[in-house]
Motif scaffolding. Sequence first.
Motif, PDB file in Angstrom:
ATOM      1  N   PHE A  38     -16.509  94.637 -32.931  1.00  0.00           N
ATOM      2  CA  PHE A  38     -16.670  94.394 -34.363  1.00  0.00           C
ATOM      3  C   PHE A  38     -15.630  95.146 -35.190  1.00  0.00           C
TER       4      PHE A  38
ATOM      5  N   ILE B  22     -28.112  88.357 -28.622  1.00  0.00           N
ATOM      6  CA  ILE B  22     -29.150  88.710 -29.598  1.00  0.00           C
ATOM      7  C   ILE B  22     -29.141  87.590 -30.635  1.00  0.00           C
TER       8      ILE B  22
ATOM      9  N   ALA C 175     -26.591  97.759 -35.003  1.00  0.00           N
ATOM     10  CA  ALA C 175     -26.476  97.859 -33.549  1.00  0.00           C
ATOM     11  C   ALA C 175     -27.404  98.940 -33.014  1.00  0.00           C
ATOM     12  N   LYS C 176     -27.504 100.046 -33.750  1.00  0.00           N
ATOM     13  CA  LYS C 176     -28.365 101.145 -33.306  1.00  0.00           C
ATOM     14  C   LYS C 176     -29.835 100.718 -33.324  1.00  0.00           C
TER      15      LYS C 176
ATOM     16  N   LEU D  56     -20.193  87.664 -40.113  1.00  0.00           N
ATOM     17  CA  LEU D  56     -19.443  87.804 -38.870  1.00  0.00           C
ATOM     18  C   LEU D  56     -20.255  88.521 -37.801  1.00  0.00           C
ATOM     19  N   LEU D  57     -20.996  89.554 -38.209  1.00  0.00           N
ATOM     20  CA  LEU D  57     -21.751  90.331 -37.219  1.00  0.00           C
ATOM     21  C   LEU D  57     -22.788  89.472 -36.504  1.00  0.00           C
ATOM     22  N   ARG D  58     -23.447  88.600 -37.239  1.00  0.00           N
ATOM     23  CA  ARG D  58     -24.502  87.814 -36.581  1.00  0.00           C
ATOM     24  C   ARG D  58     -23.922  86.843 -35.561  1.00  0.00           C
TER      25      ARG D  58
ATOM     26  N   LEU E 124     -12.514  91.392 -44.054  1.00  0.00           N
ATOM     27  CA  LEU E 124     -13.621  92.307 -44.313  1.00  0.00           C
ATOM     28  C   LEU E 124     -13.248  93.398 -45.310  1.00  0.00           C
TER      29      LEU E 124
ATOM     30  N   LEU F 171     -21.321  87.586 -33.676  1.00  0.00           N
ATOM     31  CA  LEU F 171     -21.042  88.421 -32.505  1.00  0.00           C
ATOM     32  C   LEU F 171     -22.331  88.743 -31.758  1.00  0.00           C
ATOM     33  N   LEU F 172     -23.391  89.058 -32.499  1.00  0.00           N
ATOM     34  CA  LEU F 172     -24.677  89.365 -31.871  1.00  0.00           C
ATOM     35  C   LEU F 172     -25.163  88.174 -31.068  1.00  0.00           C
TER      36      LEU F 172
ATOM     37  N   ASP G  83     -23.785  99.859 -42.504  1.00  0.00           N
ATOM     38  CA  ASP G  83     -22.718  99.773 -41.515  1.00  0.00           C
ATOM     39  C   ASP G  83     -23.233  98.934 -40.339  1.00  0.00           C
ATOM     40  N   PRO G  84     -22.396  98.111 -39.734  1.00  0.00           N
ATOM     41  CA  PRO G  84     -22.837  97.378 -38.546  1.00  0.00           C
ATOM     42  C   PRO G  84     -23.382  98.310 -37.464  1.00  0.00           C
ATOM     43  N   LEU G  85     -22.931  99.565 -37.489  1.00  0.00           N
ATOM     44  CA  LEU G  85     -23.466 100.553 -36.540  1.00  0.00           C
ATOM     45  C   LEU G  85     -24.963 100.721 -36.713  1.00  0.00           C
ATOM     46  N   PHE G  86     -25.440 100.674 -37.964  1.00  0.00           N
ATOM     47  CA  PHE G  86     -26.876 100.827 -38.217  1.00  0.00           C
ATOM     48  C   PHE G  86     -27.640  99.712 -37.502  1.00  0.00           C
TER      49      PHE G  86
ATOM     50  N   ARG H  47     -19.514  90.802 -44.041  1.00  0.00           N
ATOM     51  CA  ARG H  47     -19.712  91.617 -42.845  1.00  0.00           C
ATOM     52  C   ARG H  47     -20.792  91.025 -41.957  1.00  0.00           C
ATOM     53  N   PHE H  48     -21.938  90.671 -42.557  1.00  0.00           N
ATOM     54  CA  PHE H  48     -23.045  90.221 -41.726  1.00  0.00           C
ATOM     55  C   PHE H  48     -22.894  88.770 -41.287  1.00  0.00           C
TER      56      PHE H  48
ATOM     57  N   GLN I 174     -30.321  98.602 -30.371  1.00  0.00           N
ATOM     58  CA  GLN I 174     -30.232  99.415 -29.156  1.00  0.00           C
ATOM     59  C   GLN I 174     -31.529 100.162 -28.921  1.00  0.00           C
TER      60      GLN I 174
END
Lengths: 288, 135
Positions: free
Chosen positions: A224, B97, B52-53, B87-89, A275, B91-92, B47-50, B84-85, B56
């Motif tokens: 990402f 996921i 992913a965490k 794109l993130l979704r 982004l 990838l998930l 953050d996408p880290l949030f 951001r989201f 996880q």
Amino acid sequence: MSEDFAQQIREKARELLEKGEVTCVIGYETGTDGRTARPAFIYDAADADRLVFDNTCTHNLAKYLLNKKGQPTAVVVKACDARALNLLLGEKQIKREEFFAIGVVCPGVVESGWMRQGETLQLRCQGCTEHTPPLYDFLVGEPAEEPAPEPSYEDVAEIEGMELEGRTEFWAKQFERCIRCYGCRQVCPGCFCIDCFAELLDPEWVGIRIAPPEKQMWNLIRAFHLTGRCIGCRECERVCPVNIPLSLLNRKMEKEVLRLFGFKAGMSPEALMPLATYSKEDKLGIGE
Amino acid sequence: MSNNQPRIVGFLCNWCSYAGADMAGTSRMAYPPNIRIIRVPCSGRVDPLFIAKCFQRGADGVLVAGCHPGDCHYVEGNYYSRRRFALLRELLDFIGIERERLRLEWVSAAEGKRFKEVISSFSDEVTKLGPRKDL
């Protein structure tokens, strides 16, 4: 042809070093196995004859410029490496006046390793969309005439076509092998954070445990962080000691960025990655 | 997922959605209790880290809620989070996921009823998806 390319690179390197325009030329030389290329750092014009260019010059040398800040440096770049220069310029990591790009019209590189020189072109070169570097100060070779072919995402589409269980199983199998050596990060021209999230202890985003959740976390966030930034040199995949198909993740995101924003990373230093900006009129199928 | 109750983490923006949740509470509206709310200054803070965490550590769904486009307290935070989201979704979904497990919604401070509806529909959707299978 490769001897001709090498000769032109040597002459340019000698000229730049003799004139004192640069303090170092980063290029390729023949490695200790006598066959395959390795990165070379030439500081003296007399050493310029060591430089070579052939189909084993796989390394992306753009990343070394990050260690040469404040020192004018020349670097030999293939088309994909030149996109990394654009990326680093756009993100203010290197200064245009501090480097000289010796661009090479790249015929493609082969799979190679220690004492091993393959016959077939690497996958990235088979699907290469531009052979001429988008940025150079001096070009070796003739720029390609024909328009760049469209990128193909067949391998990505194959995974997308699977059922959810299939995808889950596929990636679980791939990530299971990850030893988190972070080689993919070290080699990536887009990964230059001084404090990588993977090594932060407070907050500890990725635990020290070597278990599936941590492996998945690392690979997910690595991909990402390169979304809209990956220039497709596939060096991460090449250096992976356990052969995880990392470029599938990168190319999946490359495909989505192209679809949603029509953006391709590293084609110009000015373009903001999607982004890092926004449009009020975005229609992304989410939060409209 | 214990007792077939999904675990949902909700990142709510301080200025709109958190106040919207408050509105739902003070209006005594009932909504599914399986959301754990985390207050953030802006949906752009997430953050996408949030995300992913959360996944996880076993979350079944993650909701990010912020001000409606144009209403952001920081003018433009929600526009960034939208990109951001989006794109993130993708990838998930690609790694296993389901994209439906990540939801981005706009809930204003006055929309207690809408907050209730968002949580109910998201909770139903995540329950239907069942427990996560990727780990």
